[in-house]
Design an enzyme around this catalytic site. Structure first.
Site, PDB file in Angstrom:
ATOM      1  N   GLY A  56       0.788  -1.242   0.000  1.00  0.00           N
ATOM      2  CA  GLY A  56       0.000   0.000   0.000  1.00  0.00           C
ATOM      3  C   GLY A  56       0.812   1.279   0.000  1.00  0.00           C
ATOM      4  O   GLY A  56       0.236   2.367  -0.086  1.00  0.00           O
ATOM      5  N   ALA A  57       2.142   1.176   0.074  1.00  0.00           N
ATOM      6  CA  ALA A  57       2.951   2.404   0.138  1.00  0.00           C
ATOM      7  C   ALA A  57       2.804   3.230  -1.137  1.00  0.00           C
ATOM      8  O   ALA A  57       2.632   4.451  -1.093  1.00  0.00           O
ATOM      9  CB  ALA A  57       4.422   2.049   0.374  1.00  0.00           C
ATOM     10  N   GLY A  58       2.836   2.560  -2.290  1.00  0.00           N
ATOM     11  CA  GLY A  58       2.671   3.264  -3.560  1.00  0.00           C
ATOM     12  C   GLY A  58       1.287   3.873  -3.702  1.00  0.00           C
ATOM     13  O   GLY A  58       1.123   4.973  -4.238  1.00  0.00           O
ATOM     14  N   ASP A  59       0.273   3.168  -3.184  1.00  0.00           N
ATOM     15  CA  ASP A  59      -1.104   3.676  -3.248  1.00  0.00           C
ATOM     16  C   ASP A  59      -1.272   4.897  -2.348  1.00  0.00           C
ATOM     17  O   ASP A  59      -1.973   5.856  -2.696  1.00  0.00           O
ATOM     18  CB  ASP A  59      -2.091   2.585  -2.819  1.00  0.00           C
ATOM     19  CG  ASP A  59      -1.909   1.313  -3.629  1.00  0.00           C
ATOM     20  OD1 ASP A  59      -1.587   1.414  -4.833  1.00  0.00           O
ATOM     21  OD2 ASP A  59      -2.084   0.217  -3.066  1.00  0.00           O
TER      22      ASP A  59
END
Length: 331
Positions: A267-270
């Protein structure tokens, strides 16, 4: 241009996220194979849904468009979107297909490997006729990935949604979010991901995706700029713990990452994308103003970093105050 949909709490215009939402089953122990895992925790996921919740968590106005199974997991996911303040008017339920599942291996370094259960899952069966076009046309920003391009009828629904949003004046945002196990072959993945490349005005790729799409093992400016197209306003390459690089028509550069204790990169990129879109939805002139864009990317990097400090994507997505305190603490 579509009339802006305003949010009383923050004055933000609407960001609509299109694509898949699923359940990730994450091992209770890190650094073991799926077969060795003693048990699994269910974690709601799916990149477009994560982006929508990231926007809402930061105080923006977000909606999700996609299809879930008419089963307990599907209704649970719809409930999670609503609990997090995401508009759920674009969700359809399929009576014949299940909500998608993914078993995720967390390696010792926090990176992930996936095994998917989709044969077919409900998200793959969204038809063009089921789209909530009124909601899509009210988007100021329309964000999507590439997983919805893999099979029909979802592919046609995806293309129709892009056209409807574009005609209504939305900024188009694309994060390919490569998941090779879902594609018939790497060649097909590359071809389909690039088939809609020229439509998007904001594109974010990871370093791994850049290597995959260009066929180069270098991550340099020349390789990144080989992906440039004339409609593009901002190309971003995320580099994990090395921060991100940005490219526009007139300037390019890099912004350093924040150093945190990484537990799970899910979820870091999101989170990064949600933060960026929230900051530009009401003022796209930021994309042409390098000092302001760098501030926005610093904020997006902070949001991405915080998301890696807890297991699972959605529980780890930060509030604006959390991101600002990380930025302040690192000065």
């Amino acid at each position: 241009m579509a009339s802006a949909v305003t949010n009383d709490s923050s004055g933000s215009s609407l960001i609509v996220s299109f694509g898949e939402m699923l359940i990730d089953f994450v091992p209770t122990v890190s650094g073991v194979s799926l077969a060795e895992a003693p048990g699994f925790l269910k974690a709601p996921g799916g990149a477009p849904a994560n982006v929508a919740i990231a926007v809402a968590r930061l105080g923006g106005k977000a909606a999700f468009v996609g299809k879930l199974g008419d089963d307990e997991f599907g209704h649970m996911l719809a409930g999670i979107l609503k609990e997090n303040g995401v508009i759920a008017d674009g969700i359809n339920f399929d009576k014949g297909a299940r909500t998608a599942l993914a078993f995720v291996t967390l390696r010792a370094d926090g990176e992930r490997e996936f095994m998917f259960y989709r044969n077919p899952s409900a998200d793959m069966l969204l038809t063009p006729e089921e789209l909530n076009l009124e909601l899509i046309r009210s988007a100021r920003v329309f964000h999507y990935g590439s997983i919805s391009l893999i099979v029909e009828p979802c592919r046609s629904a995806h293309l129709k949604a892009i056209e409807a949003a574009k005609e209504a004046g939305a900024l188009l945002s694309y994060d390919p979010n490569l998941r090779l196990p879902l594609w018939p072959s790497p060649e097909e993945a590359r071809e389909q991901i690039l088939s809609i490349w020229d439509k998007a005005e904001v594109i974010k790729v990871s370093d791994v995706e850049l290597e995959f799409l260009t066929g180069s093992d270098k991550i340099d400016d020349a390789d990144a700029l080989s992906l440039w197209h004339p409609n593009l306003k901002l190309l971003l390459v995320t580099l994990g713990e090395k921060g991100c690089r940005y490219y526009t028509k007139n300037f390019h550069g890099s912004v350093e990452a924040f150093h945190v204790n990484t537990v799970d990169t899910t979820g870091a990129g999101d989170s990064f994308v949600g933060a960026l879109l929230l900051k530009i939805v009401d003022d796209q002139s930021i994309l042409e103003d390098e000092p302001r864009l760098r501030e926005v990317l610093k904020f997006a990097n902070a949001c991405g970093a915080i998301t890696t400090t807890k297991k699972g994507a959605i529980p780890a997505l930060p509030t604006e105050d959390e991101a600002l305190s990380l930025i302040k603490g690192s000065k």
